[in-house]
Design an enzyme around this catalytic site. Structure first.
Site, mmCIF file in Angstrom:
data_model
loop_
_atom_site.group_PDB
_atom_site.id
_atom_site.type_symbol
_atom_site.label_atom_id
_atom_site.label_comp_id
_atom_site.label_asym_id
_atom_site.label_seq_id
_atom_site.Cartn_x
_atom_site.Cartn_y
_atom_site.Cartn_z
ATOM 1 N N TYR A 156 10.879 -7.240 3.183
ATOM 2 C CA TYR A 156 10.172 -7.646 1.957
ATOM 3 C C TYR A 156 8.983 -8.572 2.236
ATOM 4 C CZ TYR A 156 9.872 -9.851 -2.773
ATOM 5 O OH TYR A 156 9.463 -10.352 -3.983
ATOM 6 N N LYS A 160 4.994 -8.165 1.317
ATOM 7 C CA LYS A 160 4.352 -9.165 0.439
ATOM 8 C C LYS A 160 3.208 -9.886 1.157
ATOM 9 C CE LYS A 160 6.563 -8.782 -3.553
ATOM 10 N NZ LYS A 160 5.864 -8.420 -4.796
#
Ligand code: NDP
Length: 258
Positions: A156, A160
């Site tokens: 993740y 990001k």
């Protein structure tokens, strides 16, 4: 005068959580809003609620941000219903938290398909019209994972981090055409995503308490608190803010330790 009067906005993943709060805040500030969402039933319910509360023009469109044609269709529907798009919020995102070496290829692809490709697909669909008209504001929902790392949350934060890179690159690329591209990095915000994560832990109540204890303000954020920053970036109050990221985390990422 409402702060987004006359503007047309599209928000991805707006059926619930931060996206729904942004759509609601935009409508309250006078924008016509398209909720571009994978779960069309939720999106329609949210759209009805926003319409009833604000009287704004609101439309729900089934959209999968991982598919460029689907996002292109949502932008076309927005323009057909309300006119040229002034504001795009790339909000749809998913948590994919793995151990790097046991993660499957499918986990990696699923994360990047939504969390980074999804943001690019939105920009790719909205930019031509904005560039042609010489006006537009794109707001990408990044995360404090865009510049901080928590072990066990891979990949993740990789995706990001990419959202910040994309924001900066496109912000610079289209600045001469008066199209601004910015990001918001929320810290812990109370949504389904956060509750899902707590519920996956061995002791969800203890996990929730541990999260609160880590926060300088001893609470986590509300979706409406992210939405207020999105209104600002989308509005004409931020004409010289471009290619940057505003953190909305109650100070958590500035804290070394208690
Ligand atoms: P939620 O899971 O509550 O809402 C996300 C929404 O996006 C859901 O309605 C979901 O639909 C939709 N969605 C998921 N995949 C797609 C897709 N492929 N196409 C279109 N829509 C999709 O999340 P949050 O509101 O918490 O998060 C919103 C954004 O904020 C995300 O980018 C997230 O990474 C970011 N963020 C959140 C934080 C938090 O603490 N909550 C902290 C930092 C960043 P469905 O119901 O069908 O899955």
């Amino acid at each position: 005068m409402k702060r987004l009067a006359g503007k047309v906005a599209l928000v991805t993943g707006a059926g619930r959580g931060i996206g729904a709060a942004i759509a609601h805040a935009f409508a309250r500030e006078g924008a016509a809003v398209v909720l571009a969402e994978l779960d069309i039933d939720t999106a329609q319910q949210t759209a009805e609620h926003i319409k009833a509360q604000t009287g704004a023009r609101v439309l729900a469109v089934h959209t999968d941000v991982t598919q460029s044609a689907s996002v292109q269709h949502a932008v076309s529907e927005a323009e057909r219903a309300f006119g040229a798009l002034d504001v795009l919020v790339n909000n749809a995102g998913i948590n994919v938290f793995c151990d790097p070496l046991t993660m499957t290829d499918e986990d990696w692809r699923r994360c990047f398909a939504v969390d980074l490709d999804g943001v690019w697909n939105g920009c790719r669909a909205a930019l031509p019209g904005m560039v042609e008209r010489g006006a537009g504001s794109i707001v990408n929902i990044a995360s404090t994972h865009s510049f901080k790392i928590i072990p066990g949350c891979f990949p993740y934060p990789v995706a990001k981090h990419g959202v910040i890179g994309l924001t900066r690159a496109l912000g610079i690329e289209y600045a001469p055409r008066n199209v601004r591209v910015n990001a918001i990095a929320p810290g812990y915000i109370e949504t389904q995503l956060t509750h899902d994560w707590w519920n996956e832990q061995a002791d969800p109540a203890a996990a929730q308490q541990a999260t609160l204890a880590l926060q300088p303000m001893k609470r986590i954020g509300r979706p409406e608190e992210v939405a207020m920053t999105a209104v600002f970036l989308a509005s004409d109050e931020a004409p010289f803010i471009n290619a940057t990221c505003i953190t909305v985390d109650g100070g958590r990422s500035a804290l070394y330790h208690d």
